[in-house]
Scaffold this active site. Structure first.
Site, PDB file in Angstrom:
ATOM      1  N   THR A 116       0.850  -1.190   0.000  1.00  0.00           N
ATOM      2  CA  THR A 116       0.000   0.000   0.000  1.00  0.00           C
ATOM      3  C   THR A 116       0.884   1.236   0.000  1.00  0.00           C
ATOM      4  O   THR A 116       1.891   1.292   0.700  1.00  0.00           O
ATOM      5  CB  THR A 116      -0.934   0.030   1.226  1.00  0.00           C
ATOM      6  OG1 THR A 116      -0.153   0.032   2.437  1.00  0.00           O
ATOM      7  CG2 THR A 116      -1.856  -1.172   1.241  1.00  0.00           C
ATOM      8  N   SER A 144       5.473  -1.378  -0.642  1.00  0.00           N
ATOM      9  CA  SER A 144       5.255  -0.751  -1.944  1.00  0.00           C
ATOM     10  C   SER A 144       6.417   0.152  -2.324  1.00  0.00           C
ATOM     11  O   SER A 144       7.079   0.740  -1.463  1.00  0.00           O
ATOM     12  CB  SER A 144       3.967   0.077  -1.897  1.00  0.00           C
ATOM     13  OG  SER A 144       3.826   0.883  -3.056  1.00  0.00           O
ATOM     14  N   GLN A 166       7.171  -4.698  -3.690  1.00  0.00           N
ATOM     15  CA  GLN A 166       6.378  -4.456  -4.884  1.00  0.00           C
ATOM     16  C   GLN A 166       7.037  -3.361  -5.697  1.00  0.00           C
ATOM     17  O   GLN A 166       7.277  -2.257  -5.200  1.00  0.00           O
ATOM     18  CB  GLN A 166       4.958  -4.042  -4.515  1.00  0.00           C
ATOM     19  CG  GLN A 166       4.086  -3.690  -5.704  1.00  0.00           C
ATOM     20  CD  GLN A 166       3.521  -2.288  -5.606  1.00  0.00           C
ATOM     21  OE1 GLN A 166       3.990  -1.473  -4.826  1.00  0.00           O
ATOM     22  NE2 GLN A 166       2.514  -2.006  -6.417  1.00  0.00           N
ATOM     23  N   TYR A 168       7.272  -0.832  -9.022  1.00  0.00           N
ATOM     24  CA  TYR A 168       6.772  -0.142 -10.197  1.00  0.00           C
ATOM     25  C   TYR A 168       7.965   0.197 -11.082  1.00  0.00           C
ATOM     26  O   TYR A 168       9.055   0.508 -10.585  1.00  0.00           O
ATOM     27  CB  TYR A 168       6.069   1.159  -9.823  1.00  0.00           C
ATOM     28  CG  TYR A 168       4.742   0.998  -9.125  1.00  0.00           C
ATOM     29  CD1 TYR A 168       3.632   0.495  -9.791  1.00  0.00           C
ATOM     30  CD2 TYR A 168       4.593   1.388  -7.788  1.00  0.00           C
ATOM     31  CE1 TYR A 168       2.398   0.377  -9.153  1.00  0.00           C
ATOM     32  CE2 TYR A 168       3.369   1.274  -7.147  1.00  0.00           C
ATOM     33  CZ  TYR A 168       2.278   0.770  -7.822  1.00  0.00           C
ATOM     34  OH  TYR A 168       1.073   0.649  -7.193  1.00  0.00           O
ATOM     35  N   THR A 194       4.806  -5.076 -10.854  1.00  0.00           N
ATOM     36  CA  THR A 194       3.426  -4.614 -10.971  1.00  0.00           C
ATOM     37  C   THR A 194       3.159  -4.021 -12.352  1.00  0.00           C
ATOM     38  O   THR A 194       3.905  -3.159 -12.821  1.00  0.00           O
ATOM     39  CB  THR A 194       3.119  -3.585  -9.873  1.00  0.00           C
ATOM     40  OG1 THR A 194       3.353  -4.202  -8.603  1.00  0.00           O
ATOM     41  CG2 THR A 194       1.680  -3.111  -9.941  1.00  0.00           C
ATOM     42  N   LYS A 284       2.181  -8.885 -10.598  1.00  0.00           N
ATOM     43  CA  LYS A 284       0.961  -8.421  -9.920  1.00  0.00           C
ATOM     44  C   LYS A 284       0.147  -7.535 -10.859  1.00  0.00           C
ATOM     45  O   LYS A 284       0.687  -6.649 -11.504  1.00  0.00           O
ATOM     46  CB  LYS A 284       1.331  -7.623  -8.668  1.00  0.00           C
ATOM     47  CG  LYS A 284       0.130  -7.130  -7.869  1.00  0.00           C
ATOM     48  CD  LYS A 284       0.588  -6.375  -6.635  1.00  0.00           C
ATOM     49  CE  LYS A 284      -0.587  -5.968  -5.758  1.00  0.00           C
ATOM     50  NZ  LYS A 284      -1.484  -4.998  -6.419  1.00  0.00           N
ATOM     51  N   SER A 306      -5.420  -9.359  -9.839  1.00  0.00           N
ATOM     52  CA  SER A 306      -5.723  -8.119  -9.119  1.00  0.00           C
ATOM     53  C   SER A 306      -6.132  -7.042 -10.103  1.00  0.00           C
ATOM     54  O   SER A 306      -5.553  -6.929 -11.184  1.00  0.00           O
ATOM     55  CB  SER A 306      -4.476  -7.658  -8.342  1.00  0.00           C
ATOM     56  OG  SER A 306      -4.655  -6.350  -7.819  1.00  0.00           O
ATOM     57  N   HIS A 308      -6.030  -3.981  -8.823  1.00  0.00           N
ATOM     58  CA  HIS A 308      -5.462  -2.901  -8.014  1.00  0.00           C
ATOM     59  C   HIS A 308      -6.500  -2.357  -7.024  1.00  0.00           C
ATOM     60  O   HIS A 308      -6.563  -1.157  -6.755  1.00  0.00           O
ATOM     61  CB  HIS A 308      -4.942  -1.774  -8.908  1.00  0.00           C
ATOM     62  CG  HIS A 308      -3.757  -1.052  -8.343  1.00  0.00           C
ATOM     63  ND1 HIS A 308      -2.467  -1.302  -8.743  1.00  0.00           N
ATOM     64  CD2 HIS A 308      -3.657  -0.099  -7.396  1.00  0.00           C
ATOM     65  CE1 HIS A 308      -1.625  -0.524  -8.079  1.00  0.00           C
ATOM     66  NE2 HIS A 308      -2.330   0.220  -7.250  1.00  0.00           N
ATOM     67  N   THR A 340      -8.005  -7.974  -3.914  1.00  0.00           N
ATOM     68  CA  THR A 340      -9.139  -7.117  -4.285  1.00  0.00           C
ATOM     69  C   THR A 340     -10.456  -7.633  -3.687  1.00  0.00           C
ATOM     70  O   THR A 340     -10.939  -8.703  -4.035  1.00  0.00           O
ATOM     71  CB  THR A 340      -9.312  -6.957  -5.808  1.00  0.00           C
ATOM     72  OG1 THR A 340      -8.101  -6.430  -6.380  1.00  0.00           O
ATOM     73  CG2 THR A 340     -10.460  -5.990  -6.124  1.00  0.00           C
ATOM     74  N   ILE A 342     -11.287  -8.420  -0.506  1.00  0.00           N
ATOM     75  CA  ILE A 342     -11.334  -9.334   0.641  1.00  0.00           C
ATOM     76  C   ILE A 342     -11.637  -8.550   1.924  1.00  0.00           C
ATOM     77  O   ILE A 342     -10.893  -7.642   2.300  1.00  0.00           O
ATOM     78  CB  ILE A 342     -10.017 -10.108   0.773  1.00  0.00           C
ATOM     79  CG1 ILE A 342      -9.873 -11.078  -0.390  1.00  0.00           C
ATOM     80  CG2 ILE A 342      -9.935 -10.843   2.112  1.00  0.00           C
ATOM     81  CD1 ILE A 342      -8.543 -11.788  -0.454  1.00  0.00           C
ATOM     82  N   MET A 343     -12.734  -8.922   2.566  1.00  0.00           N
ATOM     83  CA  MET A 343     -13.148  -8.248   3.797  1.00  0.00           C
ATOM     84  C   MET A 343     -13.443  -9.224   4.929  1.00  0.00           C
ATOM     85  O   MET A 343     -13.894  -8.802   6.003  1.00  0.00           O
ATOM     86  CB  MET A 343     -14.387  -7.398   3.525  1.00  0.00           C
ATOM     87  CG  MET A 343     -14.122  -6.146   2.705  1.00  0.00           C
ATOM     88  SD  MET A 343     -13.286  -4.843   3.650  1.00  0.00           S
ATOM     89  CE  MET A 343     -14.660  -4.216   4.632  1.00  0.00           C
ATOM     90  N   ARG A 363      -6.935  -2.919   1.968  1.00  0.00           N
ATOM     91  CA  ARG A 363      -7.779  -2.024   2.769  1.00  0.00           C
ATOM     92  C   ARG A 363      -8.040  -2.596   4.156  1.00  0.00           C
ATOM     93  O   ARG A 363      -8.063  -1.853   5.139  1.00  0.00           O
ATOM     94  CB  ARG A 363      -9.105  -1.770   2.055  1.00  0.00           C
ATOM     95  CG  ARG A 363      -8.986  -0.862   0.836  1.00  0.00           C
ATOM     96  CD  ARG A 363     -10.365  -0.631   0.225  1.00  0.00           C
ATOM     97  NE  ARG A 363     -10.310   0.233  -0.947  1.00  0.00           N
ATOM     98  CZ  ARG A 363     -10.076  -0.188  -2.185  1.00  0.00           C
ATOM     99  NH1 ARG A 363      -9.860  -1.481  -2.410  1.00  0.00           N
ATOM    100  NH2 ARG A 363     -10.066   0.669  -3.195  1.00  0.00           N
TER     101      ARG A 363
END
Length: 417
Positions: A116, A144, A166, A168, A194, A284, A306, A308, A340, A342-343, A363
């Site tokens: 994140t 990240s 991760q 970029y 990514t 990813k 994902s 994102h 993406t 998942i709660m 999140r």
């Protein structure tokens, strides 16, 4: 005619003190307000509500929001809600083993912490809290490129645990190469290359809130800060934000991404990074079966299905819907993982049943962080662990490997055909 018998009379008596004593057991009051809040949170949604109360609107919305109409995020969450479980019966589940192997090493639980960006903006402990909590729980932590804690400091916060990075691809390629070398030197065992962010998505909540890095004071932010003084005190009395890759900041998140990231990223970049990094290479942001097959042919170690978190292309494929077909096509050749939407622990169990080797929370982790710093992240992991164990026991499976597609039906709404 016989008269109906009258109902038996209930005998009543005056209660005696000795009879009341067993009923008068009062739970002690925890004087620690933060601990009370976290202990009262029974679900990730509960943590989200606490986080929303305690975090300025711009920072909370940056975490909570997604791109444009936020359809990708809402569909991803709906996909998990549209799951029907099929439990077995009469199996011994007195003990459940939640451990698994992923990307060449162990994890005590079938999920890790996703990368994140700008994490210390949500709560000042940032990635240090996430890495420490992950290490304590025996699960991987992913830093990240846009993290606000350095590679080396994450290693210090989680010295014995599994740290992943991760990456970029930046316009200045040497920045990406140097970050890769630093992660390798620090003992990070897996790198997430990514591929879903050639440019920034249109995150409309951020635009409407005037959200920038670093936060700028305005009439609205000052008014919003009045009931949340603790956040601003933490922000203003702790070291300035430092980024893993950016040497300067200033502007919206979209402006920073578009300035730094390279939309010409290609398979040649993947090859170069593979040569620089000695650990596992995972791609990813995979969103089609065809791309997953091509990556399997190239010999990468794994993919993360994902979109994102719905923060890039709105109306993108739902990773959970994509999962079964990707597993059928490439599951024997590489490890297929998922993020993406998942709660809950039930979402994780459903993903594993449909073939995912592992899952990631973004999140959900940040809601815990905003709700209570490191203890809040610990609480996130505890909630998910309890839900995973309970769901597995109710399905009557005692270890991850026993979960199979027969345990799950996806309802027809928005299903791929």
């Amino acid at each position: 005619m016989n008269e109906p018998k009258s109902a038996a009379r209930v005998q009543r008596q005056v209660p005696k003190p000795r009879d009341l004593a067993p009923l008068m057991k009062f739970k002690g009051i925890d004087l620690n307000a933060s601990r009370r809040r976290l202990n009262a949170a029974l679900t990730i949604e509960d943590l989200r509500k606490v986080a929303k109360r305690r975090t300025p609107k711009a920072a909370f919305d940056y975490t909570d929001g997604a791109a444009e109409g936020e359809l990708s995020l809402s569909r991803a969450r709906q996909a998990f809600q549209d799951v029907e479980f099929h439990p077995s019966i009469l199996r011994d589940v007195s003990a459940v083993d939640t451990s698994t192997q992923i990307f060449g090493g162990p994890s005590a639980l079938p999920f890790g912490i996703a990368p994140t960006g700008f994490t210390r903006l949500m709560q000042t402990e940032g990635e240090t809290a996430g890495a420490g909590a992950a290490g304590a729980a025996g699960i991987p932590f992913t830093l990240s490129t846009l993290g606000t804690t350095s590679i080396e400091d994450v290693k210090s916060a989680n010295p014995q645990g599994r740290n992943w990075f991760q990456l970029y691809v930046m316009k200045d390629r040497e920045i990406s190469y140097e970050l890769t070398r630093r992660a390798d030197d620090a003992g990070f065992d897996t790198l997430f290359f990514t591929v879903d962010t050639p440019v920034a998505g249109a995150r409309l909540r951020d635009t409407r809130n005037g959200f920038s890095i670093p936060p700028q004071l305005s009439v609205n932010t000052i008014l919003n800060a009045i009931p949340r003084p603790w956040w601003w005190i933490d922000f203003l009395t702790t070291p300035p934000l430092e980024f893993a890759s950016l040497t300067s900041t200033g502007g919206t998140v979209a402006e920073l991404i578009d300035k730094a990231f390279d939309p010409s990223i290609s398979f040649e970049d993947l090859k170069i990074i593979r040569d620089l990094f000695s650990g596992k290479i995972v791609v990813k942001g995979v969103q089609t079966v065809e791309d997953a097959k091509k990556l399997a042919e190239l010999g990468v170690d794994g993919v993360v299905l994902s979109n994102h978190g719905g923060r890039q292309l709105d109306r993108a494929p739902v990773p959970f819907h994509l999962l079964p077909e990707v597993v059928r096509e490439v599951g024997e050749d590489l490890e297929v993982t998922l993020d993406t939407g998942i709660m809950s622990g039930a979402d994780i169990v459903a993903s594993l049943a449909l073939g995912a080797k592992f899952t990631f929370i973004g999140r959900a982790y940040l809601y815990g962080l905003m709700a209570g710093g490191r203890p809040g992240v610990d609480r996130t992991i505890e909630i998910l662990q309890d839900q995973i164990v309970r769901t597995m026991k109710l399905l009557e499976v005692s270890e991850i490997a026993e979960l199979e597609p027969r345990h799950v039906t996806q309802l027809e709404r928005l299903r791929r055909r």
